[in-house]
Design an enzyme around this catalytic site. Structure first.
Site: not given
Lengths: 327, 327
Positions: B152, B148
Site C-alpha cells: 500500500k 500488505y
C-alpha cells in the site's frame, strides 16, 4: 568472504573498490573474492584476492540470478539511473531503479539453502520533498518530488519488508550530496556545490548559479565509503525493522563553503568563483533539503566530517596528493 | 460520465455501488455508465444507467488495458489481497497489490489522447508500523510491518509520482478500521472490533480477545463510502504533491466501545460479550495505531463519525433497518 558491488563503475563504486582492495578485510573477515558489476565494464584493480568483473543490465530477466549465483556474503547495491535521466526517461528509470532492484531482491530470496547476505542499499535524500522542517528528523515522511526519489523510496520499503521476512539482512543508507566530487564538472543541477571548490583548487574558474545564502548538506566521497563499510559490518540487530537511515552530513550555506575555501586556499583561489544566477537551478535548489538531524545514524556509529573545512581537506588529500595550489 | 470500480465485490465496493446507484450523479455530473470489476463476478444492481460487470485478474498482462479501454472518468481502485493473505502468500500479494496497481497506472498512462481520469486509491493505516507517537500526524513516516502495508505504501508513492507527471489526477485515502462491518464474523485479527458490537445486537455471543483498555480508531462503512465520494469529487489543486491522506476516525478504547453499546442497547446486550484473552491477537494489536491526528483530511472536508455511539447508530440504521433488539 565474497563481496559483490553493483554499480562498481561509478564514482562511489570505484572508491569503495579501492578501499576494499586496501583493507583486504570486511568486518574482520578476509575478502577472498570481489565481483564488480556495472552496465559498463568496471575497471579491474590489482588486488590481493580474486576479482571478477561482470557487465550486464540487471533489470533483464535472468541477470540478477547470475549476480547472486556465487552467493556473495555482502552485496553493495549502488546501481541506479540518476535523477535527471530517471525524470526524462520514465520507463528506463522504473525499469532499472525499481524492477532491477526487485529482481535482485527476488534473486536473493530464491537462492535458497539458508542464503541470507548482508545487503547495503544506497538510497538518497531525494526521497524527501519540500516543504521541510528546518531540520529533517528520522521520523519525517518521504514525499519525493522526482521519479528517482520515488524509486529510491520504494527500494527502501522493499528492503525493509524483505529484511523483516529474513531473505537478507538489509540496510539502506541515504547519502547526502557528495562533495567534493573529483573529476570533470557534470551536468547534475547539484554539481556546482563541488564545482565551486574543485575548479578553483585546480586553477580554474567556477560558476556559482545560486545566491550565497543557499544552505545544503554534504559529506565527502571518503565519508560515503565509510558509510558503506560501516553499513556492511554493523550489528543490525540494533537497527530493528526501520532499515533505512539518513546519513550524517555537514550543513552549510554556500557563503560558509566559500569562507572555508578562503581559510584553506586563500583569496586568490576564491576569486576564481564567479556568480551567475541561473533561475532554473535556483528553483531546483529551493526544493532540496537544507539540514538533517541524523540522530539514529550517528547513534549507530555513522560519521561524516564535522566541518566544511574538513571536507575540502579530504579532497586535497585524496585527489590532489595533499598539495595545495599556489596561494 | 463513466465510473469504474475495481474490487467492486468487496464490502466497501458493494456499498459504494449502492450509493452511486442512489445518487445517479458524481460531483454534479450524471453517471451514464458504471463498470464493476472484481476477480469474482460482482453483483449487478438495478440502476438508472448502464452497468457492466467484468471479471478478471488485473495483474495478468493486458487486463488493465481492458479496464481503461472505455476511458472511465473516475476510477475507484479498491482491489487488494488483504493483509493476512499478502503475508502468507508473498508472491500473490506483490503480484496483485503492487504489479496490478502498477499495470493499472501504466494502462492509464498509455491510453493517450489527453486521457487523465480521477483515480481514488484506497490505502490503509497498515502503512504505519509501531512504535508510534500518541497520535499519528500527517507528516509521520511510513514504516509498515507487513507486506500488505508495504504494498500500500508503494502504491501511494506511485500514485504521487504519476499524478505529479499528469498521467491521472490521483488521491490516496488511508482507511481506518471499518466498524461495524456487516455480515458474518471474518478471520481478520481486527474482526473483534466489529464483532463485539454486531453479534450482541443480533442476539449472539461475541468473544473479546483483548483487554478493554486497548485503543483503536474506527469509521463506519457509510463514512468509508463518504470518503471515497469526497475523494472523487474534491478539487485536488488544493492537495498539492502529497497525495495520500489519513482519513478521520473515532479513537476509542474497547471499554468506551462497550459503554456506547450499553447506552444504545442496554445491559442485556452488553452481557453477550465474553472476554477470552487471545495472546496472539493481543500481540498483533500492540503493533496497531491507536489514534490519528488527521488534520489535512479534515481541512479538506473529509468527515467521519464524531463518537462511537454514532458508529453504532449507523450500523443499526443501515443494517438492521433502524430496529434495536430487545433490551
Amino acid at each position: 568472504m565474497q563481496v559483490l558491488i553493483l554499480g562498481a563503475a561509478g564514482m562511489v563504486g570505484r572508491k569503495l573498490t579501492e578501499r576494499l582492495v586496501q583493507d583486504r578485510h570486511l568486518g574482520g573477515r578476509e575478502i577472498t573474492h570481489l565481483v564488480l558489476h556495472d552496465v559498463v565494464e568496471p575497471e579491474r584493480p590489482e588486488a590481493p584476492f580474486a576479482v571478477d568483473t561482470l557487465t550486464s543490465d540487471f533489470s533483464m530477466p535472468g541477470q540478477a540470478e547470475r549476480l547472486v549465483a556465487g552467493r556473495p556474503d555482502a552485496i553493495f547495491h549502488l546501481a541506479a539511473i540518476v535523477s535527471g535521466e530517471a525524470e526524462s526517461d520514465l520507463e528506463k528509470g522504473y525499469r532499472i531503479n525499481l524492477d532491477g532492484t526487485r529482481f535482485l531482491f527476488d534473486a536473493i530470496r530464491h537462492a535458497g539453502g539458508g542464503y541470507r547476505p548482508r545487503l547495503v542499499f544506497t538510497s538518497s535524500i531525494a526521497v524527501f520533498g519540500a516543504p521541510f522542517p528546518e531540520a529533517i528528523g528520522d521520523e519525517f515522511f518521504l514525499t519525493p518530488l522526482t521519479s528517482y526519489g520515488t524509486q529510491k523510496a520504494i527500494g527502501e520499503l522493499l528492503l525493509a519488508d524483505y529484511s523483516r521476512r529474513g531473505f537478507f539482512d538489509g540496510i539502506g543508507i541515504r547519502l547526502p550530496t557528495i562533495c567534493v566530487r573529483p573529476g570533470k564538472p557534470n551536468k547534475a543541477a547539484s554539481g556546482f556545490f563541488s564545482g565551486i571548490i574543485r575548479e578553483p583548487l585546480n586553477g580554474q574558474e567556477a560558476i556559482l548559479p545560486v545566491p550565497v545564502d543557499v544552505r545544503h548538506s554534504h559529506a565527502s566521497p571518503r565519508s560515503a565509503v565509510n558509510f558503506l563499510i560501516h553499513a556492511a559490518t554493523l550489528d543490525l540487530s540494533q537497527v530493528g525493522p526501520r532499515r533505512s537511515l539518513t546519513m550524517p552530513s555537514v550543513s552549510v550555506t554556500v557563503a560558509e563553503q566559500i569562507d572555508a575555501l578562503r581559510r584553506i586556499a586563500g583569496d586568490r583561489c576564491v576569486a576564481r568563483i564567479r556568480q551567475e544566477i541561473d533561475p532554473t537551478i535556483v528553483r531546483f535548489v529551493e526544493g532540496w533539503p537544507r539540514r538533517f538531524d541524523a540522530r539514529r545514524a550517528e547513534e549507530l556509529g555513522f560519521q561524516a566530517e564535522k566541518s566544511f573545512d574538513e571536507i575540502i581537506s579530504v579532497y586535497i588529500e585524496d585527489e590532489l596528493g595533499g598539495n595545495l595550489p599556489d596561494r
